[in-house]
Motif scaffolding. Structure first.
Motif, PDB file in Angstrom:
ATOM      1  N   ILE A  55       0.858  -1.193   0.000  1.00 56.84           N
ATOM      2  CA  ILE A  55       0.000   0.000   0.000  1.00 56.84           C
ATOM      3  C   ILE A  55       0.892   1.239   0.000  1.00 56.84           C
ATOM      4  N   GLN A  56       0.574   2.154  -0.909  1.00 56.41           N
ATOM      5  CA  GLN A  56       1.330   3.411  -0.997  1.00 56.41           C
ATOM      6  C   GLN A  56       0.359   4.559  -1.251  1.00 56.41           C
ATOM      7  N   THR A  57       0.854   5.758  -1.131  1.00 58.39           N
ATOM      8  CA  THR A  57       0.048   6.919  -1.507  1.00 58.39           C
ATOM      9  C   THR A  57       0.225   7.149  -3.008  1.00 58.39           C
ATOM     10  N   ALA A  58      -0.714   7.864  -3.622  1.00 51.74           N
ATOM     11  CA  ALA A  58      -0.635   8.123  -5.060  1.00 51.74           C
ATOM     12  C   ALA A  58       0.668   8.852  -5.394  1.00 51.74           C
ATOM     13  N   GLU A  59       0.978   9.869  -4.602  1.00 58.39           N
ATOM     14  CA  GLU A  59       2.265  10.572  -4.714  1.00 58.39           C
ATOM     15  C   GLU A  59       3.105  10.122  -3.522  1.00 58.39           C
ATOM     16  N   PRO A  60       4.435   9.938  -3.700  1.00 56.41           N
ATOM     17  CA  PRO A  60       5.246   9.502  -2.549  1.00 56.41           C
ATOM     18  C   PRO A  60       5.066  10.433  -1.342  1.00 56.41           C
ATOM     19  N   PHE A  61       4.979   9.850  -0.188  1.00 51.92           N
ATOM     20  CA  PHE A  61       4.879  10.626   1.048  1.00 51.92           C
ATOM     21  C   PHE A  61       6.027  10.188   1.943  1.00 51.92           C
ATOM     22  N   GLY A  62       7.181  10.812   1.747  1.00 53.37           N
ATOM     23  CA  GLY A  62       8.368  10.421   2.493  1.00 53.37           C
ATOM     24  C   GLY A  62       9.036   9.217   1.866  1.00 53.37           C
ATOM     25  N   TYR A  63      10.275   8.923   2.310  1.00 57.51           N
ATOM     26  CA  TYR A  63      11.053   7.831   1.711  1.00 57.51           C
ATOM     27  C   TYR A  63      11.002   6.528   2.506  1.00 57.51           C
ATOM     28  N   MET A  64      10.604   6.646   3.783  1.00 60.65           N
ATOM     29  CA  MET A  64      10.559   5.422   4.605  1.00 60.65           C
ATOM     30  C   MET A  64       9.406   5.532   5.588  1.00 60.65           C
ATOM     31  N   TRP A  65       8.610   4.478   5.689  1.00 59.84           N
ATOM     32  CA  TRP A  65       7.503   4.469   6.637  1.00 59.84           C
ATOM     33  C   TRP A  65       7.879   3.607   7.832  1.00 59.84           C
ATOM     34  N   GLU A  66       8.164   4.262   8.958  1.00 59.29           N
ATOM     35  CA  GLU A  66       8.544   3.518  10.157  1.00 59.29           C
ATOM     36  C   GLU A  66       7.305   3.222  11.006  1.00 59.29           C
ATOM     37  N   CYS A  67       7.422   2.148  11.758  1.00 57.71           N
ATOM     38  CA  CYS A  67       6.444   1.801  12.794  1.00 57.71           C
ATOM     39  C   CYS A  67       4.979   1.891  12.362  1.00 57.71           C
ATOM     40  N   PRO A  68       4.581   1.148  11.329  1.00 61.59           N
ATOM     41  CA  PRO A  68       3.180   1.184  10.939  1.00 61.59           C
ATOM     42  C   PRO A  68       2.293   0.450  11.944  1.00 61.59           C
ATOM     43  N   ASP A  69       1.066   0.896  12.041  1.00 61.03           N
ATOM     44  CA  ASP A  69       0.078   0.232  12.900  1.00 61.03           C
ATOM     45  C   ASP A  69      -1.263   0.389  12.201  1.00 61.03           C
ATOM     46  N   LEU A  70      -1.881  -0.724  11.855  1.00 58.75           N
ATOM     47  CA  LEU A  70      -3.129  -0.677  11.099  1.00 58.75           C
ATOM     48  C   LEU A  70      -4.226  -1.279  11.962  1.00 58.75           C
ATOM     49  N   PHE A  71      -5.313  -0.550  12.162  1.00 55.45           N
ATOM     50  CA  PHE A  71      -6.383  -1.076  13.022  1.00 55.45           C
ATOM     51  C   PHE A  71      -7.723  -0.459  12.662  1.00 55.45           C
ATOM     52  N   GLU A  72      -8.745  -1.127  13.161  1.00 50.57           N
ATOM     53  CA  GLU A  72     -10.108  -0.669  12.951  1.00 50.57           C
ATOM     54  C   GLU A  72     -10.624  -0.060  14.242  1.00 50.57           C
ATOM     55  N   LEU A  73     -11.286   1.048  14.110  1.00 51.70           N
ATOM     56  CA  LEU A  73     -11.882   1.691  15.278  1.00 51.70           C
ATOM     57  C   LEU A  73     -13.232   2.235  14.842  1.00 51.70           C
ATOM     58  N   ASP A  74     -14.290   1.760  15.513  1.00 49.04           N
ATOM     59  CA  ASP A  74     -15.645   2.223  15.168  1.00 49.04           C
ATOM     60  C   ASP A  74     -15.975   2.030  13.694  1.00 49.04           C
ATOM     61  N   GLY A  75     -15.569   0.906  13.146  1.00 51.15           N
ATOM     62  CA  GLY A  75     -15.920   0.603  11.760  1.00 51.15           C
ATOM     63  C   GLY A  75     -15.069   1.311  10.715  1.00 51.15           C
ATOM     64  N   ARG A  76     -14.069   2.092  11.155  1.00 50.97           N
ATOM     65  CA  ARG A  76     -13.177   2.744  10.186  1.00 50.97           C
ATOM     66  C   ARG A  76     -11.760   2.222  10.384  1.00 50.97           C
ATOM     67  N   TRP A  77     -10.987   2.246   9.305  1.00 50.60           N
ATOM     68  CA  TRP A  77      -9.603   1.773   9.395  1.00 50.60           C
ATOM     69  C   TRP A  77      -8.618   2.939   9.377  1.00 50.60           C
ATOM     70  N   PHE A  78      -7.584   2.796  10.182  1.00 53.34           N
ATOM     71  CA  PHE A  78      -6.553   3.835  10.278  1.00 53.34           C
ATOM     72  C   PHE A  78      -5.175   3.203  10.149  1.00 53.34           C
ATOM     73  N   LEU A  79      -4.301   3.887   9.461  1.00 54.50           N
ATOM     74  CA  LEU A  79      -2.903   3.463   9.377  1.00 54.50           C
ATOM     75  C   LEU A  79      -2.044   4.506  10.081  1.00 54.50           C
TER      76      LEU A  79
END
Ligand code: FRU
Length: 466
Positions: free
Chosen positions: A210-234
């Motif tokens: 998974i990436q953004t349409a345009e690069p957003f930074g060169y390195m993504w550290e410490c990702p955390d993906l979860f659902e809260l109240d039926g919505r997903w957050f990264l």
């Protein structure tokens, strides 16, 4: 136990027993390293009725060194036990650091996923060559002792197009399967999220990037993906995101993308929202416990040009207090975990209309409702200015000067002030600013401008036993 682990254990015990000289900047209600250096929280979980907080720990060097997993546990987030180090860098696949990762709690024990860092000798840049970032699983039958470690994936197992930087696995169980996300730096220097799936916790298959349409930074550290109240957050700590405007003033950003769709297939990332507008907040991790989602972050910032004078005294950095996060109107709100109210003592109430002076304790909580125009605290000043809330470090910033957050009006402020760490929650946790600062000892006054009610509590220190 191999000879390396044996020696590291002995040396850690030696430096921990030698301890630190008296230091009034040591924190009272924030977790910090017993000695040496701390960075990211790791392996946060509630296991068999106890909270576990692991953290990146370099006991031999307050400026950062080889990372282990330090360990605290608690029945109630107030009484903590300083436990022995859980993971040492004692294997060929993690010999230059047991890097960040997460915990998966199962019936038969605790499964700790982390990145084993290896730097090979030679003329490498350690981005495209020379570095092993290994995905490792450590099993603990009881959450206190290490059963075994096992190498799960190495560089050759990651998808094509990544550099050597693939790290910080976050693992969870969903729909009878296991999922893992890792942060990556791609060959074209764009940050990315790698998604893996497993049926047995051991064999992992890459299923999505998974990436953004345009690069957003060169390195993504410490990702955390979860659902809260039926919505997903990264949640992410991206390196190299554009440095402009409120929430992007630090060397590295830290915040979240709302995620639309299914992370296992077609999905898109929305607009990145900063999680914290202060100087010191990075690499947060969340976990689910007691029907709520809690977050702990590192109250620090890698590669910052501001410093912490405590390094000279043999220690550096701390974690944030545990924060409960909720989803309100599609945004994440953060509030101190309710358990922290148990530290309060001696409430003093002030009604103010205009200017007011307030007496503080050595560590205090200020809870203010009303219309707040300005607040000065020892070494800190908060001011409303053209749609912004401005935080100025007026004394003891060690390079920290000023940060801003978009805040239309201040209706509520909750400030947790430790000896050298402050966490400022604005309007019920809609906006947060966290910073370290080192005010002179003995100044314990606050001045308020606006109208409303302020309650000041003294905060007892955490009980920490060994
Ligand atoms: C974030 C980080 C992680 C890494 C760890 C090493 O602060 O750089 O990406 O796993 O720290 O200590």
């Amino acid at each position: 136990m191999n000879a390396l682990q044996k020696d590291l254990k002995k040396l850690t015990a030696l430096v921990e027993q030698a301890g630190l000289p008296e230091d009034s900047r040591r924190l009272r209600f924030h977790l910090m390293p017993p000695v040496g250096w701390l960075n990211d929280p790791n392996g946060l979980c509630r296991f068999r009725g106890e909270y576990h907080v692991f953290y990146q720990y370099a006991p031999f060097d307050a400026e950062g060194g080889i990372k282990f997993w330090g360990h605290y546990k608690s029945p109630d987030l107030l009484r903590w036990v300083q436990c022995p180090v859980m993971l040492y860098s004692d294997q060929p696949y993690d010999v230059h650091g047991v890097y960040s990762g997460s915990a998966l709690c199962e019936e038969d024990g605790m499964y700790l996923y982390y990145t084993g860092n290896v730097k090979y000798m030679g003329g490498h840049d350690y981005i495209r060559t020379g570095r092993g970032h290994n995905t490792v699983l450590a099993y603990s039958p009881d959450g206190m002792t290490l059963g075994w470690k096992r190498l799960l994936m190495e560089n050759k197992d990651y998808p094509a197009g990544v550099t050597c930087h693939v790290r910080d696995p976050k693992v969870w169980k969903q729909d009878g399967r296991y999922y893992m996300v890792q942060g990556a730096r791609m060959q074209d220097d764009a940050g990315a999220l790698l998604v893996f799936e497993s049926e047995n916790r051991l064999d992992w298959k890459h299923i999505n990037t998974i990436q953004t349409a345009e690069p957003f930074g060169y390195m993504w550290e410490c990702p955390d993906l979860f659902e809260l109240d039926g919505r997903w957050f990264l949640l992410l700590s991206p390196q190299g995101a554009p440095r402009s405007g409120p929430g992007f003033e630090n060397v590295y950003a830290c915040g979240y993308f709302p995620l639309e769709g299914d992370f296992r297939g077609a999905c898109t990332l929305g607009t990145f929202v900063p999680l914290d507008y202060g100087f010191d907040f990075y690499a947060p991790q969340t976990f689910h416990a007691d029907g709520r989602r809690l977050l702990v972050g590192w109250q620090g910032m890698p590669d910052a040009d501001y410093t912490n004078p405590t390094a000279e005294a043999g220690w550096q950095h701390c974690l944030t207090v545990p924060r409960e996060i909720t989803c309100e109107n599609g945004r994440l709100y953060q509030r101190p975990a309710r358990e922290l109210e148990g530290l309060r003592e001696g409430a003093q109430e002030y009604r103010f209309d205009g200017a007011a002076e307030i007496e503080l304790e050595q560590s205090s909580e200020l809870f203010i409702t009303g219309n707040v125009q300005a607040l000065t605290l020892p070494g800190l000043a908060l001011r409303r200015e053209s749609g912004m809330l401005k935080l100025e470090i007026t004394e003891g910033g060690y390079g920290r000067t000023c940060r801003t957050a978009p805040v239309e009006s201040v209706r509520q402020l909750q400030i947790l002030m430790d000896t050298s760490a402050a966490e400022i929650f604005v309007n019920g946790g809609e906006t947060v600013l966290s910073t370290r600062w080192y005010p002179a000892d003995g100044t314990r006054r606050a001045a308020l401008q606006g109208s409303g009610t302020a309650t000041v509590y003294g905060l007892r220190p955490l009980e920490i036993t060994r």
